[in-house]
Design an enzyme around this catalytic site. Structure first.
Site, PDB file in Angstrom:
ATOM      1  CG  MET A   1      -1.830   1.137   1.363  1.00  0.00           C
ATOM      2  SD  MET A   1      -3.007   1.228  -0.035  1.00  0.00           S
ATOM      3  CE  MET A   1      -3.179   2.996  -0.161  1.00  0.00           C
TER       4      MET A   1
ATOM      5  CG  ASN B   1      -0.324   3.764   3.501  1.00  0.00           C
ATOM      6  OD1 ASN B   1      -1.514   3.773   3.257  1.00  0.00           O
ATOM      7  ND2 ASN B   1       0.335   2.670   3.872  1.00  0.00           N
TER       8      ASN B   1
ATOM      9  CD  GLU C   1       2.243  -0.534  -3.598  1.00  0.00           C
ATOM     10  OE1 GLU C   1       1.549   0.488  -3.453  1.00  0.00           O
ATOM     11  OE2 GLU C   1       1.793  -1.602  -4.077  1.00  0.00           O
TER      12      GLU C   1
HETATM   13  N1  TRP Z   1      -3.429   0.483  -3.632  1.00  0.00           N
HETATM   14  C1  TRP Z   1      -2.730  -0.740  -3.382  1.00  0.00           C
HETATM   15  C2  TRP Z   1      -1.857  -0.995  -4.582  1.00  0.00           C
HETATM   16  O1  TRP Z   1      -2.293  -1.354  -5.631  1.00  0.00           O
HETATM   17  C3  TRP Z   1      -3.521  -1.950  -3.123  1.00  0.00           C
HETATM   18  C4  TRP Z   1      -4.630  -1.963  -2.138  1.00  0.00           C
HETATM   19  C5  TRP Z   1      -5.888  -1.568  -2.315  1.00  0.00           C
HETATM   20  C6  TRP Z   1      -4.651  -2.617  -0.901  1.00  0.00           C
HETATM   21  N2  TRP Z   1      -6.673  -1.920  -1.265  1.00  0.00           N
HETATM   22  C7  TRP Z   1      -5.935  -2.580  -0.399  1.00  0.00           C
HETATM   23  C8  TRP Z   1      -3.671  -3.251  -0.178  1.00  0.00           C
HETATM   24  C9  TRP Z   1      -6.286  -3.204   0.786  1.00  0.00           C
HETATM   25  C10 TRP Z   1      -4.027  -3.851   1.005  1.00  0.00           C
HETATM   26  C11 TRP Z   1      -5.313  -3.836   1.492  1.00  0.00           C
HETATM   27  O2  TRP Z   1      -0.714  -0.758  -4.570  1.00  0.00           O
HETATM   28 ZN    ZN Z   2      -1.363   0.173  -6.910  1.00  0.00          ZN
END
Ligand code: TRP
Ligand code: ZN
Length: 884
Positions: free
Chosen positions: A267, A269, A302
């Site tokens: 993720m 963040n 990421e």
């Molecule tokens: N945005 C993240 C990615 O693609 C993935 C993601 C979306 C995610 N929802 C999540 C990761 C819930 C863990 C839990 O890089």
């Molecule tokens: Zn992504």
């Protein structure tokens, strides 16, 4: 408008409305206690219109609400359906302070704030933040976050959040506090907090403008030594984004935290990425070459989100592919620029075709930009990610690298700091290049895999080759009739001797050997002029569009392409088509209770390809026979077992004819590794990874050809098992054999790695994916293994996920596979709906199964559907499947 029938809330793209409130800033104070945490959320809210009730998203235990310093009485607000409604708020800026109480140790959903080991982690995309506090939990509300964390020094020595550490201090009772501030406005889904006992591996990167960025990887203390490759990957990613996209990192610190309980891969963040340990930790004795490559890819992915996702984010969740499709395209290009472009492309295509095409042909089919959803977590799909990346790649194919980069530049110029839509991205691409991309929008709104029927003829008198193309987009549950789409078809021509034949297109003088046809009508004919000889067209080079293409090639044409095509995708595709035809012939024979035919010419063609002067990694992918899902494509009334047997028969037949060649190249691979110029040949390196991948697929074929290979593996096992690519490769090759030696080696493996969580995942994958007759019993036994836990998503994916993809056993004729998976879905659904609903999608083939299996599956689907308290995640999927 919400559709409340059947107790469902459906969200529609067409209903989008801009938010009624903005948040000027938000200050969060987390107090971490022994068994709970309290969160004080103090935000400055700015109404964007007068007289709107203030509606916040949230589901946490609410302790207090204070508006402009005054505590609210219960009649001044209402709480229902994960919403907090404050009936009357001032017309101008006001301060809202909300206190909530959380129980992270009891949170098994792994969304919001949760405990793993003894540490605390957050996951807020897409809608986890509402489990932490009450907020406008939607991506188009962006604010500056300041986060204070207070906790016990022993238990939480490390306390992290987004942005820069701006202050910290000591408190009484052995407690301390830190304050983090993120200067970039962001939506709530990018908020993160981590607290606990973590070791850190540090590095640094100097950006092109000379800024030094501190890089910090946080892991369990015992894992710290395994984060080195991920740290190096991050530096490569930062460098690559500057070199290829002209994008520089924007904070002074970039942190990555590894956690073993995680719903997905990782993720993004802001400034504080949180990763599944699987995509951070590696050493060559515990991780395969493929694991190393996945780490590099996900670290890149990421990191790249910092610009494509964070600096420019999504207006709403329907636009998810705006950030995901684009970022997958970027990580694919990063990996391809790092090494083995051709093989990477083939790998991506294989994933797309075996998994996304299946999604597009099933009950969950949806456009890259979905028009509606019930549970957003269900839309982190292969379509949004992988097909979305193909859509971005098509802009690149149509506009070229320079044109594409002009589009990217305009996109950032216009939208930095904003929450935008896929149309905004398309407009930037169009405007920067002065082209019209109106019709291209259909790639975002029409689901289903377009099918192209092609045929062509050579006219010797006029020296022309005419290519006739016809497109058809199959109906999907959401839409029956579809419009013709813009399909870039990259084409070259080969002469009968295998050489490239040049041509000229109408209206130009340029003589070329390759072109991109813009195919944008229901049917179209493209004429190639000045074609000196009879040709075989090489079509859809580089897989220039996510479509199925059918051309009436003779087997001899395909063998010509396999031997000579200069385009590595098209060359590989020729072999794939030959394999598909051979398996199809086997299916026909087996259905008629005849023995599968012998495929002598194919064996010769593959032998010749293996002996050609090409990269070992490329040879390895040439030996990949299409997966069952690629073989049945969009067929109806499928008997899955028949495809397993037909595919198996082909492998056995080819391996038997090619035994000597297989042994020759396996020996060659061994000497390559032994005589390698690399100082540490057991370590990951793209060249050696290629050699090992060839060796491993040769082992798999070899086991089909001769029982002797099992003996060889058994005798070499211990010596080779110091490298996980070899160890896992050997075990994979013998994993389907009923010989006792297989169990013996597998047990040995499980004992030796009992304390390595990530290696045990590999053990569970082997158990779950075996074709042995006793697989279901072995899976059941593995559920009791001390290393197994239903609460850990990696474990569920390894054992149950792989079993649910085990065509033979999941689709067992007696329904035992369906029953087993349904039972476990219901157990998991009670505490982690996101993981459960993924598993429900194992049943996606329902509508296309032969009647007996279909009936058995229906029983289990109904059992899930009728389960009391079923999550809305799983309900959305099971309802869609049963509607099929
Ligand atoms: N945005 C993240 C990615 O693609 C993935 C993601 C979306 C995610 N929802 C999540 C990761 C819930 C863990 C839990 O890089
Ligand atoms: Zn992504």
């Amino acid at each position: 408008m919400l559709n409340m029938s059947e107790n469902k809330v459906v969200h529609y793209l067409k209903d989008y409305q801009a938010p009624d409130f903005a948040v000027a800033d938000i200050n969060l104070t987390f107090s971490l206690e022994d068994a709970y945490a309290t969160v004080l959320n103090r935000m400055t809210v700015v109404p964007r219109q007068a007289d709107k009730p203030c509606v916040l998203d949230g589901s946490a235990e609410l302790l207090q609400i204070v508006l402009n310093g005054k505590s609210l009485c219960p009649h001044e607000y209402a709480v229902a359906d994960e919403k907090l409604i404050i009936h009357a708020v001032p017309d101008s800026e006001f301060v809202l302070e909300i206190t909530t109480k959380l129980y992270p140790a009891q949170n098994k959903t792994l969304m919001g704030l949760y405990e793993s080991g003894d540490n605390l982690y957050t996951q807020n995309e897409p809608e986890g933040f509402r489990k932490i506090t009450y907020y406008f939990d939607r991506p188009d509300v962006m604010s500056q976050f300041t986060t204070t964390i207070i906790g016990d020094k022993q238990r939480y020595p490390v306390m992290l959040s987004n942005g820069n550490l701006i202050d910290s201090g000591e408190l009484d009772n052995g407690r301390h506090w830190v304050c983090w501030r993120d200067p970039f406005a962001k939506p709530s889904y990018l908020f993160a907090l981590v607290a606990g006992q973590l070791a850190v591996l540090e590095g640094s990167f100097t950006t092109r403008s000379g800024k030094e960025v501190a890089l910090k990887f946080y892991t369990r203390p015992e894992d710290r030594a395994k984060a080195g490759f991920a740290l190096e990957s991050l530096k490569h990613a930062m460098q690559w984004d500057e070199d290829r996209f002209n994008l520089e990192y924007d904070l002074n610190i970039f942190m990555v935290v590894a956690v073993s309980d995680f719903n997905m891969g990782a993720m993004e963040n802001k400034g504080l990425n949180i990763f599944n340990t699987k995509y951070v930790l590696a050493s060559s004795d515990t991780a395969t070459d493929a694991d190393f490559e996945a780490i590099e890819g996900v670290i890149g992915h990421e990191y790249f989100h910092n610009w494509t996702g964070n600096r420019v984010t999504c207006r709403d969740w329907f636009q998810l592919s705006l950030k995901e499709g684009l970022t997958v395209f970027r990580d694919q290009e990063f990996s391809a620029d790092r090494a083995s472009r051709a093989v990477r492309r083939i790998h991506n295509v294989r994933v797309l075709r075996s998994m996304q095409f299946a999604e597009d042909a099933g009950p969950m089919a949806h456009p890259v930009r979905p028009a509606s959803y019930e549970e957003m977590n269900n839309f982190y799909t292969l379509t949004v990610y992988e097909k979305g990346a193909e859509v971005v790649r098509m802009y690149h194919t149509l506009l070229g690298e320079a044109g594409f980069q002009k589009g990217m530049q305009l996109y950032f110029q216009r939208h930095d700091g904003q929450a935008v839509t896929c149309d905004d991205f398309r407009a930037a691409m169009a405007d920067a290049n002065g082209v019209n991309l109106e019709q291209f929008a259909l790639w975002y709104s029409q689901a289903g895999t377009p099918q192209i029927k092609a045929h062509g003829e050579y006219d010797a008198g006029n020296r022309t080759f005419s290519l006739h193309l016809q497109q058809y987009i199959p109906p999907t549950p959401d839409m029956a009739d579809k419009q013709p789409m813009v399909i870039p078809v990259k084409v070259g021509l080969l002469g009968r001797d295998g050489t490239s034949v040049v041509f000229r297109l109408a209206d130009t003088d340029a003589v070329v050997e390759e072109t991109v046809l813009v195919f944008n009508q229901a049917q179209q004919t493209f004429v190639f002029h000045d074609v000196a000889q009879e040709v075989v067209p090489s079509l859809l080079r580089g897989f220039s569009a996510p479509v199925r293409l059918d051309y009436p090639y003779s087997d001899a044409d395909l063998m010509l392409l396999l031997a000579h095509d200069s385009d590595s995708f098209a060359r590989w595709e020729a072999a794939q088509t030959l394999y598909r035809r051979a398996v199809a012939a086997n299916v026909v024979a087996l259905e008629a209770n005849q023995p599968a035919p012998h495929h002598a010419e194919l064996a010769e063609a593959i032998t010749a390809a293996l002996n050609a002067d090409i990269d070992p990694a490329y040879k390895a992918v040439l030996l990949q026979v299409p997966t069952e899902a690629e073989l049945w494509e969009d067929a109806q009334s499928i008997n899955p077992e028949l495809y397993v047997r037909a595919r198996q028969a082909l492998l056995q037949d080819l391996a038997a004819s090619m035994e000597d060649t297989l042994t020759h190249w396996r020996t060659w691979a061994d000497t390559q590794e032994q005589n390698s110029k690399h100082a540490a040949p057991q370590e990951y390196h793209p060249d050696l990874a290629g050699v090992r991948s060839l060796r491993n697929i040769l082992l798999q074929w070899g086991v089909q050809a001769s029982a002797q290979v099992l003996q060889t593996i058994a005798s070499e096992y211990t010596q080779r098992a110091t490298n996980m690519t070899h160890e896992f490769g050997m075990l994979s090759a013998i994993n389907h054999l009923s010989d006792d030696k297989r169990d013996e080696l597998l047990n040995q493996f499980a004992q030796r790695h009992a304390h390595d969580d990530l290696v045990m995942d590999k053990y569970f994958v082997l158990i779950g994916s075996s074709q042995r007759a006793d697989t279901l019993q072995q899976v059941q036994a593995a559920l009791q293994h001390p290393a197994f836990s239903l609460e850990n998503p990696n474990k569920v994916r390894s054992l149950l996920g792989s079993f649910s993809r085990n065509i033979q056993h999941f689709h067992a004729a007696d329904g035992s596979g369906y029953r087993f998976i349904a039972e476990h879905i219901l157990r998991i659904d009670g505490f982690n709906p996101q993981v459960a609903s993924r598993l429900v999608q194992a049943f996606n083939l329902y509508g296309r199964l032969e009647p007996q299996r279909k009936a058995l599956m229906a029983e289990q689907l109904q059992r899930i559907q009728q389960h009391e308290g079923l999550s809305k995640d799983s309900r959305e999927i099971v309802d869609k499947i049963l509607r099929d």
